[in-house]
Write a protein that holds these residues in place. Structure first.
Motif, short mmCIF file in Angstrom:
data_model
loop_
_atom_site.label_atom_id
_atom_site.label_comp_id
_atom_site.label_asym_id
_atom_site.label_seq_id
_atom_site.Cartn_x
_atom_site.Cartn_y
_atom_site.Cartn_z
N ASP A 160 -14.46 -2.27 14.19
CA ASP A 160 -15.20 -1.38 15.10
C ASP A 160 -14.76 0.07 14.97
O ASP A 160 -15.37 0.95 15.56
CB ASP A 160 -15.03 -1.84 16.56
N ASP A 161 -13.71 0.33 14.16
CA ASP A 161 -13.22 1.71 14.06
C ASP A 161 -12.90 2.11 12.62
O ASP A 161 -13.16 3.23 12.22
CB ASP A 161 -11.97 1.87 14.92
N LEU A 162 -12.33 1.19 11.86
CA LEU A 162 -11.99 1.45 10.46
C LEU A 162 -12.38 0.24 9.61
O LEU A 162 -12.33 -0.89 10.07
CB LEU A 162 -10.49 1.71 10.28
N CYS A 163 -12.76 0.50 8.38
CA CYS A 163 -12.89 -0.55 7.39
C CYS A 163 -12.33 0.00 6.08
O CYS A 163 -12.02 1.18 5.97
CB CYS A 163 -14.34 -1.02 7.23
N ILE A 164 -12.18 -0.87 5.09
CA ILE A 164 -11.67 -0.47 3.77
C ILE A 164 -12.82 -0.55 2.78
O ILE A 164 -13.61 -1.49 2.80
CB ILE A 164 -10.53 -1.41 3.34
N ILE A 165 -12.94 0.47 1.92
CA ILE A 165 -13.96 0.42 0.88
C ILE A 165 -13.32 0.63 -0.49
O ILE A 165 -12.30 1.31 -0.63
CB ILE A 165 -15.08 1.46 1.10
N GLY A 166 -13.94 0.03 -1.51
CA GLY A 166 -13.48 0.15 -2.89
C GLY A 166 -14.26 -0.81 -3.76
O GLY A 166 -14.72 -1.86 -3.28
N ASN A 167 -14.45 -0.46 -5.04
CA ASN A 167 -15.22 -1.30 -5.97
C ASN A 167 -16.61 -1.62 -5.42
O ASN A 167 -17.13 -2.73 -5.62
CB ASN A 167 -14.47 -2.62 -6.26
N ASN A 168 -17.19 -0.66 -4.71
CA ASN A 168 -18.53 -0.81 -4.13
C ASN A 168 -18.63 -1.95 -3.14
O ASN A 168 -19.70 -2.55 -2.95
CB ASN A 168 -19.59 -0.98 -5.24
N ARG A 169 -17.50 -2.25 -2.49
CA ARG A 169 -17.47 -3.31 -1.48
C ARG A 169 -16.81 -2.78 -0.20
O ARG A 169 -16.02 -1.83 -0.24
CB ARG A 169 -16.71 -4.54 -2.00
N ASP A 252 -20.63 -6.56 -0.65
CA ASP A 252 -21.12 -5.36 -1.31
C ASP A 252 -21.62 -4.36 -0.27
O ASP A 252 -22.15 -4.75 0.77
CB ASP A 252 -22.26 -5.70 -2.27
N ILE A 253 -21.46 -3.08 -0.57
CA ILE A 253 -21.95 -2.04 0.33
C ILE A 253 -23.45 -1.86 0.13
O ILE A 253 -23.90 -1.57 -0.98
CB ILE A 253 -21.22 -0.70 0.08
N ASN A 254 -24.25 -2.06 1.16
CA ASN A 254 -25.70 -1.94 1.07
C ASN A 254 -26.23 -0.69 1.77
O ASN A 254 -26.89 0.15 1.16
CB ASN A 254 -26.37 -3.19 1.66
N TYR A 255 -25.95 -0.57 3.09
CA TYR A 255 -26.47 0.55 3.86
C TYR A 255 -25.33 1.28 4.59
O TYR A 255 -24.45 0.64 5.16
CB TYR A 255 -27.48 0.07 4.91
N ILE A 256 -25.39 2.60 4.53
CA ILE A 256 -24.46 3.42 5.31
C ILE A 256 -25.31 4.35 6.17
O ILE A 256 -26.12 5.13 5.66
CB ILE A 256 -23.52 4.25 4.42
#
Length: 358
Positions: A160-169, A252-256
């Motif tokens: 709800d406050d932070l997530c981790i991103i990398g390798n398009n995930r 996978d990251i789809n929508y931001i």
């Protein structure tokens, strides 16, 4: 091995923390979801981050380089005995010896994540119909309210406050949630201890409220005492708020979708987002989280200037670069909200917008 708590964060970074430190509960409130009960052999060698008490730190003070004020540099460690901390940020394995949490645990993790090509993103994030939706925003815009409405319908969340991103995930980072009194009306399944806490807090406030007439100094003292024993928020694990099956692992990251709230937005609408401006926004927001602690990073950079092993400029640039790389294949939007809009209307309109995107 029993003298450590072990945390394995998505097999990206491993953290071992000595159990004898006074702030172990603070670290646990962030990392409890990733606790590894079995641990691993040779923890101080294998772990990406090692955190121990300053009392366990030893060094040959004949090799001290007097650096600045009461700081010294010795064998790749920046040391301040008066504050009881020693840090090594230039090695592949980060080491911290501290009697207090001199650097926030999330800043420590960010330093390690960047070495692996990952970064924190300040956002709420969820998975809806097997599509990921990341919602970056400033505090108070409504991102927690939005994901809670989806979680209550059985959808999964990454944090709800932070997530981790990398390798398009996107990877989950479900640290404990700060529950304020207004959340009691938003969330349907809060544990009883949340309601009990605010009943006690309000009772204590009612007892001490007559003393507020004794002037500003009395008021200040009352607020200090209240914030120490009954802060404005209580920390509760996300699984206790949304249920044990609510956390999604990675996707996978789809929508931001950047959330904006202001007085000049006269409607709830979705607009396309400029990537470069968005990278700047996300970098500024996440890096601002730790701005009060950059003096230590600057001092460490200066102490290793001739070795070129750590640079705060690189720390900033690496964060921005992770965002650039991971936003390339994502659908970028911004959702504009008028500040007078009711949370229920925001949630309902947001659900309509997501249906139109799928």
């Amino acid at each position: 091995m029993k003298k450590y708590n072990f945390y394995n964060i998505h097999n990206i970074i491993r953290v071992c923390v000595s159990k004898d430190i006074s702030y172990i509960n603070d670290i646990d409130s962030h990392l409890n979801f990733f606790k590894d009960k079995n641990g691993w052999d040779n923890p101080e060698t294998i772990s990406d981050i090692v955190i121990k008490s300053f009392e366990s730190f030893s060094y040959d003070d004949s090799r001290n380089e007097i650096f600045f004020d009461d700081y010294v540099f010795n064998n790749n460690f920046l040391i301040r005995t008066a504050a009881k901390f020693a840090v090594n940020l230039s090695s592949s394995k980060l080491k911290f010896f501290m009697s207090n949490l001199t650097l926030p645990i999330n800043l420590i993790l960010q330093l390690a994540l960047l070495k692996k090509g990952y970064s924190f993103l300040h956002c709420a994030a969820m998975s809806v119909d097997n599509k990921s939706f990341l919602l970056p925003a400033f505090g108070g815009v409504g991102k927690t309210s939005i994901i809670s409405s989806f979680a209550s319908e059985g959808e999964k969340i990454f944090g709800d406050d932070l997530c981790i991103i990398g390798n398009n995930r996107v990877y989950s980072y479900p640290q404990d949630m700060s529950i304020y009194e207004y959340h009691l009306k938003i969330f349907n399944n809060l544990p009883n201890r949340a309601f009990s806490y605010f009943r006690k807090r309000n009772f204590v406030k009612s007892l001490i409220s007559p003393f507020t007439f004794f002037g500003k100094k009395a008021n200040k003292l009352i607020n200090i005492v209240l914030s120490r024993y009954y802060p404005e928020a209580i920390n509760i694990p996300l699984v206790d708020v949304f249920g044990k099956k609510c956390i999604s692992d990675a996707q996978d990251i789809n929508y931001i979708i950047k959330l904006n709230k202001s007085s000049y937005n006269d409607s709830l609408k979705l607009d396309n987002l400029n990537k470069d401006r968005f990278v700047e926004f996300c970098s500024s927001v996440v890096l601002n989280e730790w701005s009060h602690y950059y003096n230590i990073l600057f001092l460490f950079e200066a102490s290793v200037a001739n070795k070129n092993t750590f640079s705060i400029e690189k720390f900033f640039k690496d964060t921005s670069d992770v965002f650039k790389e991971n936003f390339d294949n994502a659908n970028l939007y911004e959702f504009n909200i008028n500040y007078k809009t009711k949370p229920s209307d925001i949630n309902n309109n947001f659900k309509k917008i997501l249906n139109s995107l799928k």
